[in-house]
Design an enzyme around this catalytic site. Structure first.
Site, PDB file in Angstrom:
ATOM      1  N   LYS A   1     -99.475  79.614 -33.806  1.00 55.25           N
ATOM      2  CA  LYS A   1     -98.829  79.044 -32.609  1.00 55.25           C
ATOM      3  C   LYS A   1     -97.742  79.943 -31.994  1.00 55.25           C
ATOM      4  O   LYS A   1     -98.072  80.793 -31.185  1.00 55.25           O
ATOM      5  CB  LYS A   1     -98.322  77.640 -32.911  1.00 55.25           C
ATOM      6  CG  LYS A   1     -99.491  76.651 -33.068  1.00 55.25           C
ATOM      7  CD  LYS A   1     -99.098  75.199 -32.827  1.00 55.25           C
ATOM      8  CE  LYS A   1    -100.302  74.341 -32.537  1.00 55.25           C
ATOM      9  NZ  LYS A   1    -101.010  73.847 -33.714  1.00 55.25           N
TER      10      LYS A   1
ATOM     11  N   PHE B   1    -103.286  68.079 -40.478  1.00 56.09           N
ATOM     12  CA  PHE B   1    -104.138  68.841 -39.561  1.00 56.09           C
ATOM     13  C   PHE B   1    -104.028  70.324 -39.885  1.00 56.09           C
ATOM     14  O   PHE B   1    -102.918  70.863 -39.963  1.00 56.09           O
ATOM     15  CB  PHE B   1    -103.734  68.607 -38.099  1.00 56.09           C
ATOM     16  CG  PHE B   1    -104.639  69.334 -37.136  1.00 56.09           C
ATOM     17  CD1 PHE B   1    -105.844  68.783 -36.735  1.00 56.09           C
ATOM     18  CD2 PHE B   1    -104.288  70.589 -36.647  1.00 56.09           C
ATOM     19  CE1 PHE B   1    -106.699  69.466 -35.867  1.00 56.09           C
ATOM     20  CE2 PHE B   1    -105.131  71.277 -35.775  1.00 56.09           C
ATOM     21  CZ  PHE B   1    -106.335  70.707 -35.385  1.00 56.09           C
TER      22      PHE B   1
ATOM     23  N   ASP C   1     -98.702  74.890 -44.599  1.00 53.39           N
ATOM     24  CA  ASP C   1     -99.209  75.202 -43.259  1.00 53.39           C
ATOM     25  C   ASP C   1     -98.026  75.101 -42.299  1.00 53.39           C
ATOM     26  O   ASP C   1     -97.619  74.015 -41.908  1.00 53.39           O
ATOM     27  CB  ASP C   1    -100.319  74.211 -42.904  1.00 53.39           C
ATOM     28  CG  ASP C   1    -100.874  74.439 -41.494  1.00 53.39           C
ATOM     29  OD1 ASP C   1    -100.203  75.124 -40.693  1.00 53.39           O
ATOM     30  OD2 ASP C   1    -101.961  73.909 -41.199  1.00 53.39           O
TER      31      ASP C   1
HETATM   32  C1  LIG Z   1    -102.350  73.834 -34.312  1.00 53.37           C
HETATM   33  C2  LIG Z   1    -102.405  73.781 -35.786  1.00 53.37           C
HETATM   34  C3  LIG Z   1    -103.438  74.397 -36.516  1.00 53.37           C
HETATM   35  C4  LIG Z   1    -104.632  75.061 -35.840  1.00 53.37           C
HETATM   36  O1  LIG Z   1    -104.251  76.157 -35.096  1.00 53.37           O
HETATM   37  P1  LIG Z   1    -105.350  76.830 -34.090  1.00 53.37           P
HETATM   38  O2  LIG Z   1    -104.631  78.047 -33.604  1.00 53.37           O
HETATM   39  O3  LIG Z   1    -105.618  75.826 -33.023  1.00 53.37           O
HETATM   40  O4  LIG Z   1    -106.538  77.131 -34.900  1.00 53.37           O
HETATM   41  C5  LIG Z   1    -103.382  74.381 -37.887  1.00 53.37           C
HETATM   42  N1  LIG Z   1    -102.364  73.772 -38.526  1.00 53.37           N
HETATM   43  C6  LIG Z   1    -101.359  73.168 -37.877  1.00 53.37           C
HETATM   44  C7  LIG Z   1    -100.255  72.541 -38.642  1.00 53.37           C
HETATM   45  C8  LIG Z   1    -101.352  73.140 -36.486  1.00 53.37           C
HETATM   46  O5  LIG Z   1    -100.369  72.504 -35.831  1.00 53.37           O
END
Ligand SMILES: *Cc1c(COP(=O)(O)O)cnc(C)c1O
Length: 389
Positions: free
Chosen positions: A245, A132, A216
């Site tokens: 986050k 994700f 990520d």
């Molecule tokens: C939450 C998340 C995102 C997206 O972050 P947003 O601030 O909602 O755009 C991207 N990558 C990972 C691994 C995430 O947990």
């Protein structure tokens, strides 16, 4: 306004992208939040890994209030000190290159994807199935989940998803690959740490073919897994990584952080963000980073994570407990995770999250006390016991 009125307005006036749980929260402090009727809830989710130092951490509140009263925004046409200090701190605490600031995880990944394409002058992006990376088109194109992608086709060309194994990753990367983008621990799909050999294979394949390895760390970063960045525990150093986050302790902020090789790829005019690196969020992030980078706190996260995983594994109906530090996932024998999460919230006043029909995810505050951990285990045990093991 009553909860019933809020729910009516939500249904009538808010675009229905969220399936909200039936509670209104009005206040938070440390590991606890209060609803509109004064009931107190133990928060093991932290707004999906955002308020990792607890709600309204005094140091972050002070930094925000001080900066908000001084200067909120002038844009990136000018210099401001908080963003420069934060960039230095982020770089020296990680990959040693340069930082681009934005406002969310998806945006941080967009910046990373543009960086990789610019560095390679084109090229494909390889990501892993079930990963994700966010909801914007580039990030969504790397988010290999049919249900999220299919309604929005056509996506950005040149993205390829493979199984999260060493063989599959090695086979997918070639001279036409610009980037391999992956989460060291898959978060939204249920807390699945990637195998060490898969990360090593990704590193080797990127080196062989001149591709950028991008981690990520939007969810895994900022101490969540028991080191400031999750890559530190993998033995693999990426060429760039993204954070968001928990980065600004509860305010919206994202960052792309590069190593030295990719530090000067993006040039004036290549990318930008009106709000990116604004003084208030940058001041909050500086405070959050300084609190989180404490060796004592990180050791505590590792130790408490071990304890919670061991004790959760002994609860009735729990299978396959996994995770790193305080990023914890487990499955329920017979499924029913969304029902359990609802019962935890409404009957036991504990906040958790279901990432799927059978998987529960916990992202507790890194500052959770032993007493609070005991209380959490008790509430979890009561809810699991009530569903008949
Ligand atoms: C939450 C998340 C995102 C997206 O972050 P947003 O601030 O909602 O755009 C991207 N990558 C990972 C691994 C995430 O947990």
């Amino acid at each position: 306004m009553s909860l019933a009125e809020l729910r009516r307005l939500d249904a009538e006036r808010v675009i229905g992208t969220y399936a909200r749980l039936p509670v209104e929260f009005v206040r938070g402090e440390g590991s606890w939040v209060w609803d509109d009727e004064g009931n107190r809830y133990l928060d093991l989710l932290c707004g999906i890994g955002v308020t990792s130092l607890g709600h309204c951490h005094p140091r972050i509140v002070a930094a925000v209030c001080e900066q908000a009263g001084r200067l909120m925004h002038v844009s990136n046409l000018f210099h401001t000190e908080p963003a420069m200090r934060l960039a230095e701190r982020l770089s020296t605490s990680s990959l040693g290159g340069k930082v681009f600031f934005c406002n969310s995880g998806a945006e941080a990944n967009e910046a990373a994807l543009k960086l990789a394409r610019r560095a390679k002058r084109g090229g494909d992006v390889v990501s892993v199935a079930g990963g994700f990376h966010g909801r914007t088109f580039g990030a969504l194109s790397a988010t290999a989940q049919e249900s999220k992608q299919a309604p929005f086709a056509p996506l950005v060309p040149g993205f390829r998803a493979v199984a999260p194994s060493a063989e599959a990753i090695a086979a997918a990367v070639d001279d036409g690959t610009a980037a391999v983008l992956l989460e060291p621990v898959l978060g939204e799909s249920g807390v699945h740490p990637l195998a060490a050999d898969a990360l090593i294979a990704a590193r080797e394949a990127c080196d062989r073919h001149g591709a950028a390895l991008i981690f990520d760390e939007v969810q895994t970063g900022m101490g969540r897994t028991g080191s400031l960045w999750a890559y530190e525990q993998t033995g693999v150093v990426p060429d760039a990584m993204t954070s968001a986050k928990a980065l600004a302790g509860g305010l919206p902020m994202g960052a792309l952080i590069t190593g030295e090789r990719l530090a000067d790829v993006l040039q004036p005019g290549d990318h930008g963000s009106t709000f990116g690196g604004g003084p208030v969020v940058a001041a909050a992030a500086l405070a959050a980073l300084e609190e989180t980078a404490s060796p004592d706190l990180l050791a505590r996260v590792r130790e408490l994570g071990e304890r919670l995983r061991a004790e959760i594994a002994a609860l009735p109906g729990v299978m396959r407990v996994r995770g790193r530090g305080l990023m914890i996932g487990f499955d329920l024998d017979g499924g029913g995770a969304p029902e359990l999460v609802l019962a935890l919230l409404t009957e036991h006043r504990l906040i958790a999250n279901a990432t799927g029909p059978e998987t529960v995810r916990l992202l507790p505050p890194l500052t959770l006390s032993d007493d609070e951990a005991g209380e959490a285990l008790e509430r979890l045990g009561a809810a699991l016991g009530a569903r008949g093991g």
